[in-house]
Design a protein around this motif. Structure first.
Motif, PDB file in Angstrom:
ATOM      1  N   LYS A 208       0.676  -1.308   0.275  1.00  0.00           N
ATOM      2  CA  LYS A 208       0.000   0.467  -0.288  1.00  0.00           C
ATOM      3  C   LYS A 208       0.931   1.111   0.031  1.00  0.00           C
ATOM      4  O   LYS A 208       0.381   2.050  -0.870  1.00  0.00           O
ATOM      5  CB  LYS A 208      -0.813  -0.121   1.309  1.00  0.00           C
ATOM      6  CG  LYS A 208      -2.129  -1.057   1.330  1.00  0.00           C
ATOM      7  CD  LYS A 208      -2.781  -1.078   2.369  1.00  0.00           C
ATOM      8  CE  LYS A 208      -3.858  -2.420   1.919  1.00  0.00           C
ATOM      9  NZ  LYS A 208      -4.598  -2.380   2.977  1.00  0.00           N
ATOM     10  N   LEU A 209       1.893   1.189   0.802  1.00  0.00           N
ATOM     11  CA  LEU A 209       2.863   2.357   0.971  1.00  0.00           C
ATOM     12  C   LEU A 209       3.507   2.456  -0.840  1.00  0.00           C
ATOM     13  O   LEU A 209       3.467   3.453  -0.969  1.00  0.00           O
ATOM     14  CB  LEU A 209       3.898   1.684   2.012  1.00  0.00           C
ATOM     15  CG  LEU A 209       2.770   2.434   3.686  1.00  0.00           C
ATOM     16  CD1 LEU A 209       4.346   1.812   4.554  1.00  0.00           C
ATOM     17  CD2 LEU A 209       2.861   3.867   3.424  1.00  0.00           C
ATOM     18  N   ARG A 210       4.150   1.167  -1.370  1.00  0.00           N
ATOM     19  CA  ARG A 210       4.464   1.901  -2.321  1.00  0.00           C
ATOM     20  C   ARG A 210       3.560   2.065  -3.968  1.00  0.00           C
ATOM     21  O   ARG A 210       4.023   3.240  -4.366  1.00  0.00           O
ATOM     22  CB  ARG A 210       5.453   0.453  -3.346  1.00  0.00           C
ATOM     23  CG  ARG A 210       5.354   0.337  -4.181  1.00  0.00           C
ATOM     24  CD  ARG A 210       6.125  -1.441  -4.332  1.00  0.00           C
ATOM     25  NE  ARG A 210       4.886  -1.722  -4.870  1.00  0.00           N
ATOM     26  CZ  ARG A 210       4.573  -3.573  -5.132  1.00  0.00           C
ATOM     27  NH1 ARG A 210       5.781  -3.714  -5.255  1.00  0.00           N
ATOM     28  NH2 ARG A 210       4.573  -4.201  -5.385  1.00  0.00           N
ATOM     29  N   ASN A 211       2.273   2.002  -3.378  1.00  0.00           N
ATOM     30  CA  ASN A 211       1.366   2.190  -4.504  1.00  0.00           C
ATOM     31  C   ASN A 211       0.712   3.195  -3.914  1.00  0.00           C
ATOM     32  O   ASN A 211       1.030   4.393  -5.011  1.00  0.00           O
ATOM     33  CB  ASN A 211       0.142   1.608  -4.709  1.00  0.00           C
ATOM     34  CG  ASN A 211       0.165   0.122  -4.969  1.00  0.00           C
ATOM     35  OD1 ASN A 211       1.105   0.038  -5.740  1.00  0.00           O
ATOM     36  ND2 ASN A 211      -0.967  -0.662  -4.642  1.00  0.00           N
ATOM     37  N   LEU A 212       1.020   3.850  -3.183  1.00  0.00           N
ATOM     38  CA  LEU A 212       0.467   5.509  -2.547  1.00  0.00           C
ATOM     39  C   LEU A 212       1.574   6.428  -3.279  1.00  0.00           C
ATOM     40  O   LEU A 212       1.663   7.438  -3.116  1.00  0.00           O
ATOM     41  CB  LEU A 212       0.990   5.154  -0.827  1.00  0.00           C
ATOM     42  CG  LEU A 212       0.263   7.048  -0.411  1.00  0.00           C
ATOM     43  CD1 LEU A 212      -0.932   7.480  -0.793  1.00  0.00           C
ATOM     44  CD2 LEU A 212      -0.203   6.929   0.805  1.00  0.00           C
ATOM     45  N   LEU A 213       3.043   5.329  -3.075  1.00  0.00           N
ATOM     46  CA  LEU A 213       4.214   6.662  -2.930  1.00  0.00           C
ATOM     47  C   LEU A 213       4.259   6.595  -4.499  1.00  0.00           C
ATOM     48  O   LEU A 213       5.081   7.679  -5.397  1.00  0.00           O
ATOM     49  CB  LEU A 213       5.256   6.411  -2.440  1.00  0.00           C
ATOM     50  CG  LEU A 213       5.165   6.355  -1.137  1.00  0.00           C
ATOM     51  CD1 LEU A 213       6.461   5.803  -0.364  1.00  0.00           C
ATOM     52  CD2 LEU A 213       4.791   8.230  -0.628  1.00  0.00           C
ATOM     53  N   ARG A 214       4.055   5.643  -5.827  1.00  0.00           N
ATOM     54  CA  ARG A 214       4.267   5.571  -6.914  1.00  0.00           C
ATOM     55  C   ARG A 214       3.638   6.949  -7.464  1.00  0.00           C
ATOM     56  O   ARG A 214       2.779   6.959  -7.353  1.00  0.00           O
ATOM     57  CB  ARG A 214       4.106   4.432  -7.472  1.00  0.00           C
ATOM     58  CG  ARG A 214       4.272   4.031  -8.894  1.00  0.00           C
ATOM     59  CD  ARG A 214       3.921   2.412  -9.059  1.00  0.00           C
ATOM     60  NE  ARG A 214       4.234   1.732  -8.836  1.00  0.00           N
ATOM     61  CZ  ARG A 214       5.400   1.165  -8.981  1.00  0.00           C
ATOM     62  NH1 ARG A 214       6.275   1.306  -9.824  1.00  0.00           N
ATOM     63  NH2 ARG A 214       5.875   0.190  -8.192  1.00  0.00           N
ATOM     64  N   ILE A 215       4.642   7.479  -8.402  1.00  0.00           N
ATOM     65  CA  ILE A 215       4.078   8.239  -9.099  1.00  0.00           C
ATOM     66  C   ILE A 215       3.807   8.093 -10.589  1.00  0.00           C
ATOM     67  O   ILE A 215       2.217   8.450 -11.007  1.00  0.00           O
ATOM     68  CB  ILE A 215       6.023   9.278  -9.685  1.00  0.00           C
ATOM     69  CG1 ILE A 215       5.955   9.809  -8.572  1.00  0.00           C
ATOM     70  CG2 ILE A 215       5.192  10.432 -10.677  1.00  0.00           C
ATOM     71  CD1 ILE A 215       7.500  10.695  -8.568  1.00  0.00           C
ATOM     72  N   GLU A 216       4.449   7.273 -10.926  1.00  0.00           N
ATOM     73  CA  GLU A 216       3.633   5.972 -12.581  1.00  0.00           C
ATOM     74  C   GLU A 216       2.089   6.102 -12.112  1.00  0.00           C
ATOM     75  O   GLU A 216       2.225   5.082 -11.100  1.00  0.00           O
ATOM     76  CB  GLU A 216       4.481   5.806 -13.656  1.00  0.00           C
ATOM     77  CG  GLU A 216       5.647   6.890 -13.760  1.00  0.00           C
ATOM     78  CD  GLU A 216       6.764   5.828 -14.674  1.00  0.00           C
ATOM     79  OE1 GLU A 216       6.611   4.523 -14.492  1.00  0.00           O
ATOM     80  OE2 GLU A 216       8.093   5.984 -14.593  1.00  0.00           O
ATOM     81  N   ALA A 217       1.711   5.899 -13.294  1.00  0.00           N
ATOM     82  CA  ALA A 217       0.131   4.739 -12.623  1.00  0.00           C
ATOM     83  C   ALA A 217       0.434   3.524 -13.069  1.00  0.00           C
ATOM     84  O   ALA A 217       1.958   3.257 -13.706  1.00  0.00           O
ATOM     85  CB  ALA A 217      -1.143   5.474 -14.180  1.00  0.00           C
ATOM     86  N   ALA A 218      -0.243   2.442 -12.674  1.00  0.00           N
ATOM     87  CA  ALA A 218      -0.284   1.433 -12.514  1.00  0.00           C
ATOM     88  C   ALA A 218      -0.379   0.618 -13.924  1.00  0.00           C
ATOM     89  O   ALA A 218      -1.472   0.922 -14.871  1.00  0.00           O
ATOM     90  CB  ALA A 218      -0.974   0.390 -11.842  1.00  0.00           C
ATOM     91  N   SER A 219      -0.056   0.205 -14.373  1.00  0.00           N
ATOM     92  CA  SER A 219       0.307  -0.346 -15.981  1.00  0.00           C
ATOM     93  C   SER A 219      -1.065  -1.589 -15.517  1.00  0.00           C
ATOM     94  O   SER A 219      -1.286  -2.575 -15.022  1.00  0.00           O
ATOM     95  CB  SER A 219       1.042  -1.388 -16.338  1.00  0.00           C
ATOM     96  OG  SER A 219       2.421  -0.604 -16.826  1.00  0.00           O
ATOM     97  N   GLN A 220      -1.724  -1.964 -16.719  1.00  0.00           N
ATOM     98  CA  GLN A 220      -2.864  -2.712 -17.288  1.00  0.00           C
ATOM     99  C   GLN A 220      -1.983  -4.495 -17.573  1.00  0.00           C
ATOM    100  O   GLN A 220      -0.813  -4.652 -17.869  1.00  0.00           O
ATOM    101  CB  GLN A 220      -3.558  -2.506 -17.978  1.00  0.00           C
ATOM    102  CG  GLN A 220      -4.499  -1.429 -17.728  1.00  0.00           C
ATOM    103  CD  GLN A 220      -5.509  -1.320 -16.352  1.00  0.00           C
ATOM    104  OE1 GLN A 220      -5.940  -2.433 -16.025  1.00  0.00           O
ATOM    105  NE2 GLN A 220      -5.295  -0.237 -15.575  1.00  0.00           N
ATOM    106  N   ARG A 221      -2.994  -5.615 -17.727  1.00  0.00           N
ATOM    107  CA  ARG A 221      -2.566  -6.240 -17.843  1.00  0.00           C
ATOM    108  C   ARG A 221      -1.461  -6.769 -18.939  1.00  0.00           C
ATOM    109  O   ARG A 221      -2.112  -5.829 -20.249  1.00  0.00           O
ATOM    110  CB  ARG A 221      -3.394  -7.737 -17.496  1.00  0.00           C
ATOM    111  CG  ARG A 221      -3.116  -9.608 -18.400  1.00  0.00           C
ATOM    112  CD  ARG A 221      -4.460  -9.999 -18.469  1.00  0.00           C
ATOM    113  NE  ARG A 221      -4.045 -11.382 -18.567  1.00  0.00           N
ATOM    114  CZ  ARG A 221      -4.693 -12.644 -18.354  1.00  0.00           C
ATOM    115  NH1 ARG A 221      -6.103 -12.367 -18.025  1.00  0.00           N
ATOM    116  NH2 ARG A 221      -4.490 -13.556 -18.511  1.00  0.00           N
ATOM    117  N   GLN A 222      -0.754  -7.457 -19.190  1.00  0.00           N
ATOM    118  CA  GLN A 222       0.327  -7.630 -20.617  1.00  0.00           C
ATOM    119  C   GLN A 222       0.122  -8.701 -21.271  1.00  0.00           C
ATOM    120  O   GLN A 222       0.070  -9.988 -20.774  1.00  0.00           O
ATOM    121  CB  GLN A 222       1.693  -7.532 -20.059  1.00  0.00           C
ATOM    122  CG  GLN A 222       2.108  -6.185 -19.468  1.00  0.00           C
ATOM    123  CD  GLN A 222       2.238  -4.629 -20.354  1.00  0.00           C
ATOM    124  OE1 GLN A 222       1.929  -5.353 -21.488  1.00  0.00           O
ATOM    125  NE2 GLN A 222       1.902  -4.263 -19.536  1.00  0.00           N
TER     126      GLN A 222
END
Length: 286
Positions: A208-222
Motif C-alpha cells: 500500500k505504501l508503494r502504491n501510495l508513493l508511486r508517481i507513474e500510473a499502474a500498468s494494465q495486464r500485459q
C-alpha cells in the motif's frame, strides 16, 4: 540510662549496610580488571611473547601497588573509599597488615605462579584444585554468616577479624529510581511492540505504501507472450528463476517467491508492473 545513649549513637555511626560492603568488593574487582586490561593493551604494542612469561609477576606488581596505595595508606580499598567505607584502624596493627598483604596478594601470586609454571606437576595441580574447592566452600559459609550478621563479607576479613566502619556516620545510602523507571518504561514499550507487531501485515502495508508513493500510473495486464531464457531472473528475488511461474503478466517469478508472497498478502501485486491476480500458472517452455 544516661550511658546507653552514647553506645547507641556509636552503633549507628559504625553501621555499614550489607549492600555497600558487597558493592565495594565488586568495585575492587572492576578496578583491578580495568587496570589489567590497560596493561594488556600496552603489552600488545610490544613484540609478541616478550613479556608473556612474566604475567604472574606483572599481576603481582599491580596487586601490590593497589594494596600499598589503598589498604596500607588509607586502611580502605579503592572500592571502599568510593562508598565512604574503611577498616577500623585499631583492628589493623602492623602484624595484621602484613597478614592481610600475605592473604590478599602473596598467596594469589603463589597460586598463579604454580598454575603457570608447574603445569607438569600433577600432584601440585591436584593440591591447588583441592585448595580452591575448599576456599569456595569456606567463602560460601562465610557469605551466609555475613548475611546473618552484616559484618566481614570476605573470608580475609573473617580470618583477621576486622570490621568496616562508615566514614559518613549514620548517613544512609541514597538510591535514585530514575534509571529503574526508564528501564520499566522501555521494557513495557518492547512488550507492546512484541504483542502488536504479529498482527501487522508487513507485506500488505509495504504494498500500500508503494502504491501510495508511486508517481507513474499502474500498468494494465500485459498480453505479450511470457519469455523464458537462460538469463531470465525472478522479478522478486532477482536470482536465477527456479520453478518458473507467472501471475498473468509477462514477468516470471520463482514458485516459492510467488506462492509465499500471495500467502502473506492476498492482494500481492507484481513488483514490476503492479499487476494483481489471485492465481498463477506455470511457465510452459515451447
Amino acid at each position: 540510662m544516661g550511658s546507653a545513649a552514647p553506645n547507641t549513637g556509636k552503633m549507628k555511626t559504625n553501621f555499614v549496610p550489607r549492600v555497600n560492603q558487597l558493592d565495594s568488593i565488586q568495585l575492587d574487582n572492576e578496578i583491578t580488571n580495568l587496570l589489567r586490561q590497560q596493561i594488556q593493551n600496552i603489552l600488545q604494542v610490544l613484540p609478541p611473547g616478550l613479556l608473556s612469561h612474566l604475567q604472574p609477576e606483572i599481576n603481582f606488581a599491580l596487586n601490590s601497588a593497589l594494596w600499598n596505595f589503598s589498604i596500607r595508606t588509607h586502611y580502605a580499598t579503592f572500592g571502599q573509599q568510593m562508598l565512604s567505607i574503611a577498616y577500623e584502624k585499631d583492628q589493623l596493627p602492623s602484624a595484621k597488615l602484613a597478614l592481610h598483604y600475605l592473604l590478599t596478594t602473596v598467596l594469589p601470586y603463589a597460586k598463579e605462579n604454580a598454575q603457570f609454571r608447574l603445569t607438569n606437576w600433577s600432584r601440585v595441580q591436584k593440591l591447588l584444585q583441592l585448595a580452591e574447592n575448599a576456599l569456595v566452600l569456606f567463602n560460601l559459609v562465610n557469605f551466609f554468616k555475613f548475611l546473618r550478621s552484616g559484618t566481614r563479607p570476605s573470608l580475609v576479613d573473617c580470618l583477621l577479624r576486622i570490621n568496616h566502619r562508615s566514614l559518613d556516620g549514620a548517613k544512609r545510602r541514597t538510591i535514585g529510581y530514575s534509571y529503574m523507571t526508564r528501564e520499566l518504561v522501555w521494557a513495557g514499550f518492547l512488550e507492546l511492540l512484541g504483542f502488536t507487531i504479529p498482527f501487522v501485515n508487513y507485506h500488505a502495508l509495504k504494498r500500500k505504501l508503494r502504491n501510495l508513493l508511486r508517481i507513474e500510473a499502474a500498468s494494465q495486464r500485459q498480453d505479450e507472450h511470457v519469455e523464458l531464457t537462460a538469463d531470465t531472473r525472478c522479478a522478486y528475488c532477482n536470482e536465477r528463476v527456479i520453478l518458473p511461474h507467472h501471475m498473468g503478466c509477462r514477468h516470471v517469478f520463482c514458485y516459492l517467491c510467488l506462492k509465499g508472497n500471495q500467502l502473506a498478502d492476498a492482494g500481492f501485486q507484481c513488483n514490476v508492473c503492479d499487476y494483481c491476480s489471485e492465481t498463477f500458472r506455470k511457465v510452459v517452455v515451447l
